[in-house]
Design a protein around this motif. Structure first.
Motif, PDB file in Angstrom:
ATOM      1  N   TYR A 138       0.818  -1.216   0.000  1.00 48.63           N
ATOM      2  CA  TYR A 138       0.000   0.000   0.000  1.00 48.63           C
ATOM      3  C   TYR A 138       0.854   1.270   0.000  1.00 48.63           C
ATOM      4  O   TYR A 138       0.384   2.326   0.447  1.00 48.63           O
ATOM      5  CB  TYR A 138      -0.942  -0.012   1.203  1.00 48.63           C
ATOM      6  CG  TYR A 138      -2.175  -0.893   1.022  1.00 48.63           C
ATOM      7  CD1 TYR A 138      -3.020  -0.716  -0.081  1.00 48.63           C
ATOM      8  CD2 TYR A 138      -2.502  -1.876   1.952  1.00 48.63           C
ATOM      9  CE1 TYR A 138      -4.151  -1.506  -0.248  1.00 48.63           C
ATOM     10  CE2 TYR A 138      -3.638  -2.666   1.796  1.00 48.63           C
ATOM     11  CZ  TYR A 138      -4.463  -2.468   0.695  1.00 48.63           C
ATOM     12  OH  TYR A 138      -5.591  -3.242   0.536  1.00 48.63           O
TER      13      TYR A 138
ATOM     14  N   HIS B  76      -0.278   4.846  -0.703  1.00 53.37           N
ATOM     15  CA  HIS B  76      -1.170   5.528   0.243  1.00 53.37           C
ATOM     16  C   HIS B  76      -0.452   5.977   1.512  1.00 53.37           C
ATOM     17  O   HIS B  76      -1.106   6.363   2.484  1.00 53.37           O
ATOM     18  CB  HIS B  76      -2.329   4.598   0.625  1.00 53.37           C
ATOM     19  CG  HIS B  76      -3.184   4.192  -0.530  1.00 53.37           C
ATOM     20  ND1 HIS B  76      -3.851   5.095  -1.314  1.00 53.37           N
ATOM     21  CD2 HIS B  76      -3.476   2.965  -1.059  1.00 53.37           C
ATOM     22  CE1 HIS B  76      -4.520   4.464  -2.278  1.00 53.37           C
ATOM     23  NE2 HIS B  76      -4.295   3.170  -2.143  1.00 53.37           N
TER      24      HIS B  76
ATOM     25  N   PHE C 121      -5.562   7.575   6.407  1.00 56.45           N
ATOM     26  CA  PHE C 121      -6.033   6.243   6.796  1.00 56.45           C
ATOM     27  C   PHE C 121      -4.963   5.168   6.681  1.00 56.45           C
ATOM     28  O   PHE C 121      -5.246   3.982   6.876  1.00 56.45           O
ATOM     29  CB  PHE C 121      -7.262   5.846   5.971  1.00 56.45           C
ATOM     30  CG  PHE C 121      -7.046   5.854   4.461  1.00 56.45           C
ATOM     31  CD1 PHE C 121      -6.452   4.783   3.808  1.00 56.45           C
ATOM     32  CD2 PHE C 121      -7.430   6.952   3.702  1.00 56.45           C
ATOM     33  CE1 PHE C 121      -6.261   4.789   2.438  1.00 56.45           C
ATOM     34  CE2 PHE C 121      -7.242   6.971   2.325  1.00 56.45           C
ATOM     35  CZ  PHE C 121      -6.647   5.884   1.687  1.00 56.45           C
TER      36      PHE C 121
ATOM     37  N   LEU D   7      -5.221   1.231   7.654  1.00 54.23           N
ATOM     38  CA  LEU D   7      -5.209   0.283   6.536  1.00 54.23           C
ATOM     39  C   LEU D   7      -4.184  -0.827   6.766  1.00 54.23           C
ATOM     40  O   LEU D   7      -4.494  -2.015   6.598  1.00 54.23           O
ATOM     41  CB  LEU D   7      -4.891   1.053   5.241  1.00 54.23           C
ATOM     42  CG  LEU D   7      -4.805   0.298   3.934  1.00 54.23           C
ATOM     43  CD1 LEU D   7      -6.106  -0.437   3.623  1.00 54.23           C
ATOM     44  CD2 LEU D   7      -4.457   1.279   2.794  1.00 54.23           C
TER      45      LEU D   7
ATOM     46  N   THR E 198     -14.573   1.348  -4.527  1.00 51.17           N
ATOM     47  CA  THR E 198     -13.817   1.208  -3.278  1.00 51.17           C
ATOM     48  C   THR E 198     -14.730   1.295  -2.055  1.00 51.17           C
ATOM     49  O   THR E 198     -14.598   0.501  -1.120  1.00 51.17           O
ATOM     50  CB  THR E 198     -12.742   2.313  -3.204  1.00 51.17           C
ATOM     51  OG1 THR E 198     -11.895   2.196  -4.354  1.00 51.17           O
ATOM     52  CG2 THR E 198     -11.912   2.176  -1.938  1.00 51.17           C
TER      53      THR E 198
ATOM     54  N   ARG F   9     -18.151  -5.866  -3.500  1.00 50.79           N
ATOM     55  CA  ARG F   9     -18.231  -4.882  -2.413  1.00 50.79           C
ATOM     56  C   ARG F   9     -19.666  -4.392  -2.224  1.00 50.79           C
ATOM     57  O   ARG F   9     -20.095  -4.125  -1.091  1.00 50.79           O
ATOM     58  CB  ARG F   9     -17.292  -3.722  -2.714  1.00 50.79           C
ATOM     59  CG  ARG F   9     -15.807  -4.109  -2.509  1.00 50.79           C
ATOM     60  CD  ARG F   9     -14.893  -3.116  -3.190  1.00 50.79           C
ATOM     61  NE  ARG F   9     -13.502  -3.250  -2.771  1.00 50.79           N
ATOM     62  CZ  ARG F   9     -12.501  -2.560  -3.343  1.00 50.79           C
ATOM     63  NH1 ARG F   9     -12.757  -1.713  -4.338  1.00 50.79           N
ATOM     64  NH2 ARG F   9     -11.260  -2.730  -2.918  1.00 50.79           N
TER      65      ARG F   9
ATOM     66  N   VAL G   7     -15.887   1.558   4.004  1.00 55.25           N
ATOM     67  CA  VAL G   7     -14.708   1.595   3.138  1.00 55.25           C
ATOM     68  C   VAL G   7     -13.497   0.928   3.789  1.00 55.25           C
ATOM     69  O   VAL G   7     -12.638   0.370   3.111  1.00 55.25           O
ATOM     70  CB  VAL G   7     -14.391   3.051   2.691  1.00 55.25           C
ATOM     71  CG1 VAL G   7     -13.867   3.886   3.857  1.00 55.25           C
ATOM     72  CG2 VAL G   7     -13.415   3.070   1.531  1.00 55.25           C
ATOM     73  N   GLY G   8     -13.451   0.969   5.111  1.00 55.15           N
ATOM     74  CA  GLY G   8     -12.310   0.367   5.824  1.00 55.15           C
ATOM     75  C   GLY G   8     -12.330  -1.148   5.800  1.00 55.15           C
ATOM     76  O   GLY G   8     -11.298  -1.785   5.999  1.00 55.15           O
TER      77      GLY G   8
HETATM   78  P1  DAT Z   1      -9.011   0.176  -4.003  1.00 55.18           P
HETATM   79  O1  DAT Z   1      -8.874  -0.879  -2.924  1.00 55.18           O
HETATM   80  O2  DAT Z   1     -10.401   0.191  -4.573  1.00 55.18           O
HETATM   81  O3  DAT Z   1      -7.946   0.074  -5.064  1.00 55.18           O
HETATM   82  P2  DAT Z   1      -7.570   2.476  -2.979  1.00 55.18           P
HETATM   83  O4  DAT Z   1      -6.358   1.932  -3.637  1.00 55.18           O
HETATM   84  O5  DAT Z   1      -7.932   3.907  -3.245  1.00 55.18           O
HETATM   85  O6  DAT Z   1      -8.863   1.592  -3.289  1.00 55.18           O
HETATM   86  O7  DAT Z   1      -7.423   2.340  -1.393  1.00 55.18           O
HETATM   87  C1  DAT Z   1      -6.870   1.168  -0.837  1.00 55.18           C
HETATM   88  C2  DAT Z   1      -7.688   0.765   0.357  1.00 55.18           C
HETATM   89  O8  DAT Z   1      -7.589   1.771   1.366  1.00 55.18           O
HETATM   90  C3  DAT Z   1      -9.192   0.623   0.099  1.00 55.18           C
HETATM   91  O9  DAT Z   1      -9.529  -0.633  -0.424  1.00 55.18           O
HETATM   92  C4  DAT Z   1      -9.771   0.850   1.451  1.00 55.18           C
HETATM   93  C5  DAT Z   1      -8.825   1.858   2.086  1.00 55.18           C
HETATM   94  N1  DAT Z   1      -9.336   3.222   1.951  1.00 55.18           N
HETATM   95  C6  DAT Z   1      -9.409   3.950   0.814  1.00 55.18           C
HETATM   96  N2  DAT Z   1      -9.937   5.152   1.034  1.00 55.18           N
HETATM   97  C7  DAT Z   1     -10.214   5.201   2.377  1.00 55.18           C
HETATM   98  C8  DAT Z   1     -10.759   6.171   3.253  1.00 55.18           C
HETATM   99  N3  DAT Z   1     -11.160   7.371   2.801  1.00 55.18           N
HETATM  100  N4  DAT Z   1     -10.891   5.842   4.548  1.00 55.18           N
HETATM  101  C9  DAT Z   1     -10.489   4.646   5.030  1.00 55.18           C
HETATM  102  N5  DAT Z   1      -9.951   3.686   4.252  1.00 55.18           N
HETATM  103  C10 DAT Z   1      -9.824   3.958   2.949  1.00 55.18           C
END
Ligand code: DAT
Ligand code: MG
Length: 148
Positions: free
Chosen positions: A49, A52, A57, A61, A91, A102, A109-110
């Motif tokens: 990850y 991010h 978050f 995560l 997501t 989903r 989302v978490g």
């Molecule tokens: P995805 O898993 O659809 O590729 P992402 O790469 O943007 O989505 O984010 C990775 C993960 O992080 C996602 O599956 C859940 C978590 N996440 C994303 N946005 C979040 C938020 N605003 N608050 C909490 N967790 C979040």
């Protein structure tokens, strides 16, 4: 043939959704070429990850994805990266359409049940991060003649 990395997250494993999720991709016509139940270390989670790491978050995560076993998979098929993302849904499960994984199984989302690579570059990176070359199989699936 294109490959993607998919992973049932700890919430999906605990909620006994592994079979259901595998079944959706099997029934679609994609081919499973690698799979393992594993516990993700903090180091692997932070690398997986990495994009991010500056998000608010990120800590939550990494804590979540290392909180229990995950079911990591490599799937193969024509346009499987984009199609699997469509099958997963948005997501945020509250925005994910009914009929998507989903949309059908997540609430927040978490804890959104499944991860899937979002591009050819991330698919290659994530497959190599989670699997050794000899853990990815190449085999003929007879039913492919009825898919392609
Ligand atoms: P995805 O898993 O659809 O590729 P992402 O790469 O943007 O989505 O984010 C990775 C993960 O992080 C996602 O599956 C859940 C978590 N996440 C994303 N946005 C979040 C938020 N605003 N608050 C909490 N967790 C979040
Ligand atoms: Mg992502």
């Amino acid at each position: 043939m294109e490959k993607t990395f998919l992973m049932v997250k700890p919430d999906g494993v605990q909620r006994e959704l592994v079979g259901e999720i595998v079944s959706r991709f099997e029934k679609k016509g994609f081919q499973l070429v690698g799979a393992k139940l594993m516990q993700i270390t903090k180091e692997l989670a932070e690398e997986h990850y990495g994009e991010h790491k500056d998000k608010p978050f990120f800590g939550e995560l990494v804590g979540f994805i290392t909180s229990g076993p995950v079911f990591a998979m490599v799937w193969e098929g024509e346009n499987v990266i984009a199609t699997a993302r469509q099958m997963m849904g948005k997501t945020n499960p509250q925005e994910a359409a009914p009929g998507t994984i989903r949309g059908d199984y997540g609430v927040t989302v978490g804890k959104n049940v499944i991860h899937g690579s979002d591009s050819p570059g991330s698919a290659e990176r994530e497959i190599n991060l989670f699997f050794e070359n000899d853990q990815i199989l190449s085999y003929t699936k007879d039913s492919n003649q009825w898919v392609y």
